[in-house]
Design a protein around this motif. Structure first.
Motif, PDB file in Angstrom:
ATOM      1  N   TYR A 205       0.825  -1.217   0.000  1.00  0.00           N
ATOM      2  CA  TYR A 205       0.000   0.000   0.000  1.00  0.00           C
ATOM      3  C   TYR A 205       0.856   1.262   0.000  1.00  0.00           C
ATOM      4  O   TYR A 205       0.650   2.170  -0.824  1.00  0.00           O
ATOM      5  CB  TYR A 205      -0.927   0.014   1.222  1.00  0.00           C
ATOM      6  N   ASP A 206       1.821   1.325   0.892  1.00  0.00           N
ATOM      7  CA  ASP A 206       2.660   2.519   0.977  1.00  0.00           C
ATOM      8  C   ASP A 206       3.517   2.706  -0.267  1.00  0.00           C
ATOM      9  O   ASP A 206       3.743   3.834  -0.721  1.00  0.00           O
ATOM     10  CB  ASP A 206       3.546   2.450   2.226  1.00  0.00           C
ATOM     11  N   GLN A 207       4.004   1.597  -0.831  1.00  0.00           N
ATOM     12  CA  GLN A 207       4.833   1.690  -2.029  1.00  0.00           C
ATOM     13  C   GLN A 207       4.026   2.185  -3.230  1.00  0.00           C
ATOM     14  O   GLN A 207       4.469   3.054  -3.983  1.00  0.00           O
ATOM     15  CB  GLN A 207       5.461   0.329  -2.340  1.00  0.00           C
ATOM     16  N   VAL A 208       2.818   1.630  -3.414  1.00  0.00           N
ATOM     17  CA  VAL A 208       1.969   2.056  -4.533  1.00  0.00           C
ATOM     18  C   VAL A 208       1.553   3.511  -4.346  1.00  0.00           C
ATOM     19  O   VAL A 208       1.577   4.313  -5.294  1.00  0.00           O
ATOM     20  CB  VAL A 208       0.722   1.150  -4.654  1.00  0.00           C
TER      21      VAL A 208
ATOM     22  N   PHE B  24      -7.585   5.044  -2.757  1.00  0.00           N
ATOM     23  CA  PHE B  24      -8.537   4.044  -3.257  1.00  0.00           C
ATOM     24  C   PHE B  24      -7.821   3.022  -4.134  1.00  0.00           C
ATOM     25  O   PHE B  24      -7.943   1.806  -3.931  1.00  0.00           O
ATOM     26  CB  PHE B  24      -9.643   4.744  -4.048  1.00  0.00           C
ATOM     27  N   VAL B  25      -7.044   3.516  -5.110  1.00  0.00           N
ATOM     28  CA  VAL B  25      -6.313   2.633  -6.023  1.00  0.00           C
ATOM     29  C   VAL B  25      -5.227   1.861  -5.281  1.00  0.00           C
ATOM     30  O   VAL B  25      -5.052   0.655  -5.497  1.00  0.00           O
ATOM     31  CB  VAL B  25      -5.689   3.462  -7.171  1.00  0.00           C
ATOM     32  N   SER B  26      -4.517   2.527  -4.391  1.00  0.00           N
ATOM     33  CA  SER B  26      -3.422   1.889  -3.649  1.00  0.00           C
ATOM     34  C   SER B  26      -3.933   0.798  -2.724  1.00  0.00           C
ATOM     35  O   SER B  26      -3.355  -0.290  -2.648  1.00  0.00           O
ATOM     36  CB  SER B  26      -2.656   2.942  -2.836  1.00  0.00           C
ATOM     37  N   GLY B  27      -5.030   1.073  -2.029  1.00  0.00           N
ATOM     38  CA  GLY B  27      -5.610   0.076  -1.128  1.00  0.00           C
ATOM     39  C   GLY B  27      -6.100  -1.143  -1.869  1.00  0.00           C
ATOM     40  O   GLY B  27      -5.869  -2.289  -1.443  1.00  0.00           O
ATOM     41  N   ALA B  28      -6.778  -0.919  -3.007  1.00  0.00           N
ATOM     42  CA  ALA B  28      -7.277  -2.031  -3.811  1.00  0.00           C
ATOM     43  C   ALA B  28      -6.135  -2.872  -4.372  1.00  0.00           C
ATOM     44  O   ALA B  28      -6.168  -4.110  -4.337  1.00  0.00           O
ATOM     45  CB  ALA B  28      -8.148  -1.497  -4.954  1.00  0.00           C
ATOM     46  N   THR B  29      -5.103  -2.216  -4.877  1.00  0.00           N
ATOM     47  CA  THR B  29      -3.957  -2.926  -5.451  1.00  0.00           C
ATOM     48  C   THR B  29      -3.217  -3.740  -4.405  1.00  0.00           C
ATOM     49  O   THR B  29      -2.881  -4.911  -4.632  1.00  0.00           O
ATOM     50  CB  THR B  29      -2.981  -1.924  -6.106  1.00  0.00           C
TER      51      THR B  29
END
Length: 337
Positions: A122-125, A143-148
């Motif tokens: 999450y933090d990296q994305v 939103f995108v980072s959490g989903a990924t």
């Protein structure tokens, strides 16, 4: 020490703190349930360490770890409790303090790696997408980072969780589980190891996407209001609990379907069931046959587990990251001088 290593340490610390706080609560809850209802041989009950649920089977009327004769905790005859606080006092006094953390070690074997992959991803994305607190163009990044991040963690951990669910729900030995997996591979192929992956994605990916969007929004608002670059730990705790509660309620139907699918691994029912039976098909069937309530089975217990677990995890993680940030700043200043 690299940023990724620091994030891994922070997520490990958060996972450990969450488990240490949540496990005694669930042990006491199960002991109180056993006192009022009693456990029947072969009956399952849910045990949670704050990071993941475990379906345990009762042996001879005693709660025990599935596939083993070792009991989940010691049962003292005629040990009666008048309530939660009474149980917290009597269990350590009569059975030892360690009893409050019964079953913790095996769960951490999977929970810690899962948490590390999740939070570090999450933090990296988020960083690579250029997230900046308070900026309007950063609103969709959590939103995108959490989903990924959740999708990556699920794909890596899903086969192991499926096997764990099978062992715990049907009290299988490792040999029996091995045979069930072989049968499933012969009849349904390698993809059967990811049985329940779809419902798990539908449950956890939206959960993570909405959760981090809510959390980062509340965090960003607070930082802007107080004109600071961080929020106190108690605010992280509060925002984590609020976000976790909302997301837990919204995604519960997918959790119900996920558990149904994973327990089917290696059974003739799973082999003969239609491969086209999607998550939404199952949800529709449950709704038609058992009503709306069946899709929200266990909502109360889920909220009681998820809200504090999310609050403890995110606040512990943020606190550790802040310590590393202060350490990095001090180190940078020392190097300049």
């Amino acid at each position: 020490m690299s940023e990724v290593v620091q994030q891994i340490i922070a997520s490990c610390s958060g996972a450990l703190v969450t488990s240490l706080f949540m496990t005694p609560l669930d042990v006491v809850k199960i002991r109180l349930q056993a006192q009022t209802k009693g456990f029947v041989k072969g009956e399952c009950f849910i045990y949670c360490n704050g990071l993941m649920d475990h379906v345990c089977t009762c042996l001879n009327g005693d709660p025990a770890t599935a596939g083993s004769q070792a009991k989940l905790w010691k049962r003292v005859p005629h040990q009666q409790f008048t309530g939660m606080m009474d149980a917290f006092i009597k269990i350590p006094k009569v059975e030892g303090v360690r009893t409050l953390w019964s079953g913790l070690n095996p769960t951490l074997v999977m929970a810690v790696p899962n948490t590390v992959v999740y939070f570090t991803s999450y933090d990296q994305v988020k960083r690579r997408l250029g997230f900046v607190n308070g900026e309007q163009n950063s609103k969709l990044i959590p939103f995108v980072s959490g989903a990924t991040a959740r999708a990556v963690a699920i794909t890596v951990i899903s086969p192991l969780e499926l096997i764990r669910t099978k062992i715990q729900s049907e009290q299988m030995t490792y040999q029996q589980t091995k045979e069930a997996i072989k049968f499933s591979l012969r009849t349904s192929g390698v993809a059967s190891l990811w049985r329940g992956w779809g419902p798990l994605m539908w449950r956890d990916v939206p959960f993570s996407a909405v959760y981090f969007t809510l959390y980062e929004s509340m965090k960003g608002y607070s930082m802007s209001y107080h004109n600071t670059d961080h929020i106190p730990t108690w605010e992280s705790f509060l925002y984590g609990g609020i976000g976790g509660s909302i997301c837990a309620a919204l995604t519960l139907p997918f959790d119900v379907v996920k558990t149904h699918r994973q327990i089917e691994l290696g059974t003739h029912a799973a082999a003969s069931s239609s491969r086209n039976q999607t998550t939404f098909t199952r949800i529709s069937k449950l709704y038609r046959t058992q009503g709306l309530a069946s899709l929200f089975t266990g909502l109360g217990p889920r909220l009681l587990k998820v809200a504090p677990a999310c609050a403890i995890m995110i606040s512990s993680y943020e606190y550790c990251k802040r310590l590393f940030s202060e350490y990095n700043l001090k180190k940078s200043l020392d190097e300049k001088t």
